[in-house]
Design a protein around this motif. Structure first.
Motif, PDB file in Angstrom:
ATOM      1  N   PRO A 125       1.451 -23.830  32.366  1.00  0.00           N
ATOM      2  CA  PRO A 125       2.937 -23.195  32.733  1.00  0.00           C
ATOM      3  C   PRO A 125       3.245 -22.038  33.398  1.00  0.00           C
ATOM      4  CG  PRO A 125       2.422 -22.808  30.203  1.00  0.00           C
ATOM      5  CD  PRO A 125       1.329 -23.583  30.940  1.00  0.00           C
ATOM      6  N   TRP A 126       4.244 -21.621  34.053  1.00  0.00           N
ATOM      7  CA  TRP A 126       4.299 -20.596  34.954  1.00  0.00           C
ATOM      8  C   TRP A 126       5.212 -19.499  34.003  1.00  0.00           C
ATOM      9  CZ3 TRP A 126       9.077 -19.141  37.054  1.00  0.00           C
ATOM     10  CH2 TRP A 126      10.070 -20.016  36.727  1.00  0.00           C
ATOM     11  N   LEU A 127       5.661 -19.945  32.842  1.00  0.00           N
ATOM     12  CA  LEU A 127       6.584 -19.165  32.011  1.00  0.00           C
ATOM     13  C   LEU A 127       5.831 -18.658  30.741  1.00  0.00           C
ATOM     14  CD1 LEU A 127       9.907 -21.175  32.098  1.00  0.00           C
ATOM     15  CD2 LEU A 127       9.378 -19.047  33.498  1.00  0.00           C
ATOM     16  N   ALA A 128       6.136 -17.334  30.200  1.00  0.00           N
ATOM     17  CA  ALA A 128       5.384 -16.733  29.196  1.00  0.00           C
ATOM     18  C   ALA A 128       6.403 -15.883  28.470  1.00  0.00           C
ATOM     19  CB  ALA A 128       4.256 -16.081  29.488  1.00  0.00           C
ATOM     20  N   ALA A 249      12.418  -5.836  18.003  1.00  0.00           N
ATOM     21  CA  ALA A 249      11.584  -6.390  19.041  1.00  0.00           C
ATOM     22  C   ALA A 249      12.467  -6.718  20.170  1.00  0.00           C
ATOM     23  CB  ALA A 249      11.037  -7.552  18.463  1.00  0.00           C
ATOM     24  N   LEU A 250      11.819  -6.770  21.352  1.00  0.00           N
ATOM     25  CA  LEU A 250      12.380  -7.071  22.426  1.00  0.00           C
ATOM     26  C   LEU A 250      11.626  -8.342  23.208  1.00  0.00           C
ATOM     27  CD1 LEU A 250      14.325  -6.895  25.007  1.00  0.00           C
ATOM     28  CD2 LEU A 250      12.549  -5.295  26.055  1.00  0.00           C
ATOM     29  N   CYS A 251      12.294  -9.562  23.363  1.00  0.00           N
ATOM     30  CA  CYS A 251      11.654 -10.833  23.753  1.00  0.00           C
ATOM     31  C   CYS A 251      12.038 -10.871  25.235  1.00  0.00           C
ATOM     32  CB  CYS A 251      11.934 -11.932  23.021  1.00  0.00           C
ATOM     33  SG  CYS A 251      11.451 -12.012  21.126  1.00  0.00           S
ATOM     34  N   CYS A 252      11.093 -11.069  26.279  1.00  0.00           N
ATOM     35  CA  CYS A 252      11.404 -11.358  27.557  1.00  0.00           C
ATOM     36  C   CYS A 252      10.606 -12.596  28.282  1.00  0.00           C
ATOM     37  CB  CYS A 252      10.898 -10.292  28.472  1.00  0.00           C
ATOM     38  SG  CYS A 252      11.866  -8.466  28.255  1.00  0.00           S
ATOM     39  N   LEU A 253      11.281 -13.605  28.603  1.00  0.00           N
ATOM     40  CA  LEU A 253      10.815 -14.703  29.200  1.00  0.00           C
ATOM     41  C   LEU A 253      10.520 -14.414  30.721  1.00  0.00           C
ATOM     42  CD1 LEU A 253      10.289 -17.842  29.160  1.00  0.00           C
ATOM     43  CD2 LEU A 253      12.663 -18.201  30.050  1.00  0.00           C
ATOM     44  N   VAL A 254       9.170 -14.224  31.049  1.00  0.00           N
ATOM     45  CA  VAL A 254       8.981 -13.624  32.281  1.00  0.00           C
ATOM     46  C   VAL A 254       8.172 -14.815  33.192  1.00  0.00           C
ATOM     47  CG1 VAL A 254       8.577 -11.332  31.459  1.00  0.00           C
ATOM     48  CG2 VAL A 254       6.592 -12.986  31.670  1.00  0.00           C
ATOM     49  N   SER A 255       8.180 -14.583  34.551  1.00  0.00           N
ATOM     50  CA  SER A 255       7.729 -15.505  35.401  1.00  0.00           C
ATOM     51  C   SER A 255       6.184 -14.928  35.723  1.00  0.00           C
ATOM     52  CB  SER A 255       8.581 -15.627  36.630  1.00  0.00           C
ATOM     53  OG  SER A 255       7.594 -16.259  37.904  1.00  0.00           O
ATOM     54  N   LEU A 256       5.137 -15.921  35.399  1.00  0.00           N
ATOM     55  CA  LEU A 256       3.809 -15.610  35.775  1.00  0.00           C
ATOM     56  C   LEU A 256       3.322 -16.406  37.065  1.00  0.00           C
ATOM     57  CD1 LEU A 256       2.098 -15.518  32.239  1.00  0.00           C
ATOM     58  CD2 LEU A 256       3.077 -13.555  33.553  1.00  0.00           C
ATOM     59  N   GLU A 257       4.206 -16.675  38.023  1.00  0.00           N
ATOM     60  CA  GLU A 257       3.885 -17.649  38.934  1.00  0.00           C
ATOM     61  C   GLU A 257       2.910 -16.772  40.056  1.00  0.00           C
ATOM     62  OE1 GLU A 257       6.288 -19.960  42.752  1.00  0.00           O
ATOM     63  OE2 GLU A 257       7.321 -18.430  41.478  1.00  0.00           O
ATOM     64  N   GLY A 258       1.657 -17.473  40.326  1.00  0.00           N
ATOM     65  CA  GLY A 258       0.812 -16.548  41.135  1.00  0.00           C
ATOM     66  C   GLY A 258      -0.108 -15.587  40.525  1.00  0.00           C
ATOM     67  N   LEU A 259       0.572 -15.294  39.313  1.00  0.00           N
ATOM     68  CA  LEU A 259      -0.250 -14.097  38.598  1.00  0.00           C
ATOM     69  C   LEU A 259      -1.558 -14.538  37.663  1.00  0.00           C
ATOM     70  CD1 LEU A 259       2.725 -11.856  37.471  1.00  0.00           C
ATOM     71  CD2 LEU A 259       1.393 -11.619  39.456  1.00  0.00           C
ATOM     72  N   VAL A 274       2.430  -3.554  36.111  1.00  0.00           N
ATOM     73  CA  VAL A 274       2.836  -4.996  36.506  1.00  0.00           C
ATOM     74  C   VAL A 274       4.285  -4.946  36.501  1.00  0.00           C
ATOM     75  CG1 VAL A 274       2.292  -7.203  36.278  1.00  0.00           C
ATOM     76  CG2 VAL A 274       0.526  -5.581  35.593  1.00  0.00           C
ATOM     77  N   ARG A 275       4.702  -5.617  37.729  1.00  0.00           N
ATOM     78  CA  ARG A 275       6.354  -5.743  37.525  1.00  0.00           C
ATOM     79  C   ARG A 275       6.447  -7.220  37.541  1.00  0.00           C
ATOM     80  NH1 ARG A 275      10.386  -2.396  41.618  1.00  0.00           N
ATOM     81  NH2 ARG A 275       9.846  -1.079  40.145  1.00  0.00           N
ATOM     82  N   LEU A 276       7.456  -7.584  36.467  1.00  0.00           N
ATOM     83  CA  LEU A 276       7.707  -9.142  36.233  1.00  0.00           C
ATOM     84  C   LEU A 276       9.062  -9.465  36.230  1.00  0.00           C
ATOM     85  CD1 LEU A 276       5.081  -9.353  32.977  1.00  0.00           C
ATOM     86  CD2 LEU A 276       4.649 -10.017  35.401  1.00  0.00           C
ATOM     87  N   ALA A 277       9.347 -10.596  36.809  1.00  0.00           N
ATOM     88  CA  ALA A 277      10.697 -10.938  36.951  1.00  0.00           C
ATOM     89  C   ALA A 277      11.144 -11.607  35.567  1.00  0.00           C
ATOM     90  CB  ALA A 277      10.722 -12.035  37.739  1.00  0.00           C
ATOM     91  N   VAL A 278      12.069 -11.212  34.940  1.00  0.00           N
ATOM     92  CA  VAL A 278      12.824 -11.419  33.797  1.00  0.00           C
ATOM     93  C   VAL A 278      13.866 -12.618  33.892  1.00  0.00           C
ATOM     94  CG1 VAL A 278      13.822 -10.892  31.474  1.00  0.00           C
ATOM     95  CG2 VAL A 278      12.069  -9.406  32.665  1.00  0.00           C
ATOM     96  N   LEU A 279      13.443 -13.697  33.273  1.00  0.00           N
ATOM     97  CA  LEU A 279      14.607 -14.945  33.394  1.00  0.00           C
ATOM     98  C   LEU A 279      15.333 -14.812  32.299  1.00  0.00           C
ATOM     99  CD1 LEU A 279      12.007 -15.910  34.977  1.00  0.00           C
ATOM    100  CD2 LEU A 279      12.930 -18.027  35.011  1.00  0.00           C
ATOM    101  N   SER A 280      14.951 -14.240  31.111  1.00  0.00           N
ATOM    102  CA  SER A 280      15.932 -14.241  29.760  1.00  0.00           C
ATOM    103  C   SER A 280      15.220 -13.225  29.036  1.00  0.00           C
ATOM    104  CB  SER A 280      15.977 -15.777  29.300  1.00  0.00           C
ATOM    105  OG  SER A 280      17.005 -15.543  28.172  1.00  0.00           O
ATOM    106  N   SER A 281      16.187 -12.672  28.231  1.00  0.00           N
ATOM    107  CA  SER A 281      15.897 -11.405  27.145  1.00  0.00           C
ATOM    108  C   SER A 281      16.986 -11.499  26.222  1.00  0.00           C
ATOM    109  CB  SER A 281      15.608 -10.169  28.010  1.00  0.00           C
ATOM    110  OG  SER A 281      16.695  -9.561  28.382  1.00  0.00           O
ATOM    111  N   TRP A 282      16.319 -10.951  24.910  1.00  0.00           N
ATOM    112  CA  TRP A 282      16.884 -10.809  23.914  1.00  0.00           C
ATOM    113  C   TRP A 282      16.324  -9.669  22.778  1.00  0.00           C
ATOM    114  CZ3 TRP A 282      13.891 -15.078  23.918  1.00  0.00           C
ATOM    115  CH2 TRP A 282      13.359 -15.525  22.803  1.00  0.00           C
ATOM    116  N   SER A 283      16.899  -9.132  22.154  1.00  0.00           N
ATOM    117  CA  SER A 283      16.260  -8.500  21.066  1.00  0.00           C
ATOM    118  C   SER A 283      16.591  -8.746  19.495  1.00  0.00           C
ATOM    119  CB  SER A 283      16.584  -7.127  21.360  1.00  0.00           C
ATOM    120  OG  SER A 283      17.760  -6.686  21.142  1.00  0.00           O
ATOM    121  N   PHE A 284      15.959  -8.404  18.589  1.00  0.00           N
ATOM    122  CA  PHE A 284      16.330  -8.758  17.392  1.00  0.00           C
ATOM    123  C   PHE A 284      15.592  -7.680  16.421  1.00  0.00           C
ATOM    124  CE2 PHE A 284      12.433 -11.169  18.055  1.00  0.00           C
ATOM    125  CZ  PHE A 284      11.606 -11.063  16.890  1.00  0.00           C
ATOM    126  N   GLY A 285      15.965  -7.629  14.890  1.00  0.00           N
ATOM    127  CA  GLY A 285      15.236  -6.578  14.115  1.00  0.00           C
ATOM    128  C   GLY A 285      14.295  -7.318  13.246  1.00  0.00           C
TER     129      GLY A 285
END
Length: 464
Positions: A125-128, A249-259, A274-285
């Motif tokens: 997958p290209w998403l992490a 905690a901060l969760c970031c769905l990032v693109s790893l395309e070509g990385l 490393v600069r990563l594009a974030v497609l979605s993010s949210w936080s929780f305790g």
């Protein structure tokens, strides 16, 4: 392009969830060129041979640097929540079953080995999903455009997606008044050592995304609770890191395309970001609770075994001693009027047999408040149980909707009954006769009610 790869039986029985290794899209996102050539010739009287060709370029567009909200089915732990999640891997469920495999992370890093993965069918997958805690520290999710991911927009010592400038897809960059305009996106800057420490390795990517087929009835039930269309085929991206107790905690769905070449086991030095594009993010305790359910359960093992709170030797009041012996505990109580007092409360588990003495229904929790004039204290046990039951019921969308519809039906029925009674009085008929379908009754209503009403209205309209 290979067909969808399914590692399990494609049968979904009642209440079953089928886990699928991956759904490979028939077309990966990107630009494609189709060329058609036709050769025409003849060997008759006048022989000739000619060739005609046509070329068509088109793009298969899929999410790349941003994700529409309708593509996200579930985020867990829930955004903004606070709970004991230290043993839960955060994950994100997507409504598009092929999304994690619509692009590729590119070539593997140097030294990459996959002894346990069938390389002939492996699709990475290209998403992490990256998880940051406060001690990392968590990066700031910045708003920008795709230009911030290009070499010209990167600060010194920062790397991002290689060859992105030459692989921009349709619509990602347009020209307005001679200037380039790029689509908006969000991104994070991750220090090189932190990137190497928490980013999934190239091998781990294979295991951190999968698809699910959900039995239709189960999917329909969940969709009803969430107020959305039923989804029977979903994809899931799972994080590779547990949240730290006692932190946000901060969760970031990032693109790893070509990385792929930058992923572990490759290491990034301290001078690299490393600069990563974030497609979605949210936080929780993540609550820091050292006690487990086993600890709570073991704490109940007292000698002698009891469900009541022990009475201190310093308590001289007989009423207090008896209340504690019956399983009650005194709590501070803030009344609806803003006053402060102390009231008794006990849970449903008692150290003795209790004969039920209350007969429902009750219109409110206050109707179950019990006052002891001898001690001047309230017993809030039943009132608290009523309030808790109401909150649990209203939290269920199906129950709340059914209750609302029932109330509306009762109100409409009451209004109809009142109208019928008024009508019965106007026509001088009893209610039972009026509610019986009969043509003569309808004629009587017209003559005695509707006709005089219309006559009165016409007379008023004719007056100057």
């Amino acid at each position: 392009m290979n067909n969808n790869t399914v590692r399990f039986a494609d049968t979904t029985a009642a209440n079953d969830i089928i886990f699928v290794e991956h759904y490979q899209p028939q077309w990966q996102s990107g630009d494609y060129t189709v060329t058609a050539t036709q050769n025409v010739g003849s060997t008759d009287c006048q022989s000739f041979s000619d060739s005609f060709s046509a070329t068509l370029t088109f793009s298969v567009l899929g999410p790349r640097f941003s994700l529409p909200p309708d593509r996200i089915h579930t985020q867990f732990p829930p955004p903004g929540d606070n709970g004991e999640y230290s043993n839960v891997l955060p994950h994100l469920v997507l409504t598009d079953r092929t999304l994690p495999w619509q692009r590729s992370p590119g070539d593997a890093p140097s030294g990459f080995q996959t002894p346990s993965i069938p390389t002939d069918t492996a699709v990475y997958p290209w998403l992490a999903l990256l998880v940051f805690d406060q001690s990392d520290p968590a990066p700031t999710v910045a708003a920008g455009t795709i230009a911030d991911l290009l070499p010209a927009g990167l600060p010194s010592g920062t790397v991002s997606y290689p060859d992105l400038e030459d692989s921009l897809e349709y619509g990602e960059c347009t020209s307005q008044n001679g200037s380039a305009v790029y689509l908006p996106c969000q991104y994070i800057d991750v220090p090189g050592p932190l990137f190497s420490a928490i980013t999934p390795s190239y091998c781990d990517l294979y295991w951190l995304a999968h698809a699910r087929k959900v039995e239709p009835k189960r999917a329909a039930l969940k969709a009803t609770k969430r107020g959305r269309a039923a989804q029977t085929e979903l994809s899931v991206v799972v994080a590779n890191r547990l949240p730290t107790p006692g932190s946000t905690a901060l969760c970031c769905l990032v693109s790893l395309e070509g990385l792929g070449p930058l992923l572990p086991p490759a290491a990034q030095n301290a001078d690299t970001t490393v600069r990563l594009a974030v497609l979605s993010s949210w936080s929780f305790g993540c609550a820091d609770n050292s006690e487990t359910f086993g600890d709570y359960f073991a704490a109940l093992n007292q000698d002698p075994a009891t469900l009541q709170r022990p009475c201190p030797d310093t308590v001289q009041s007989i009423d207090v001693q008896q209340a504690l012996a019956m399983g009650y505990t005194a709590f501070n109580h803030l009344t609806r009027q803003g006053g402060s007092t102390v009231s008794w409360y006990r849970g449903p588990l008692l150290p003795y047999w209790n004969q039920p003495v209350l007969a429902p229904p009750f219109g409110a929790a206050d109707a179950l408040m019990r006052y002891d004039p001898q001690t001047g204290m309230f017993d809030t046990s039943y009132a608290a149980a009523w309030q808790l039951g109401q909150l649990l019921a209203l939290a269920d969308k199906n129950f709340a909707t059914t209750l609302y519809n029932w109330k509306i039906g009762q109100q409409q029925g009451a209004v109809a009954d009142l109208e019928t009674r008024i009508l019965a009085e106007q026509v001088g008929s009893d209610l039972a006769t009026l509610t019986t379908p009969d043509a003569s009754i309808a004629e009587q209503v017209i003559k005695t009610v509707i006709k005089p009403l219309l006559t009165n209205l016409l007379e008023k309209a004719a007056r100057p």
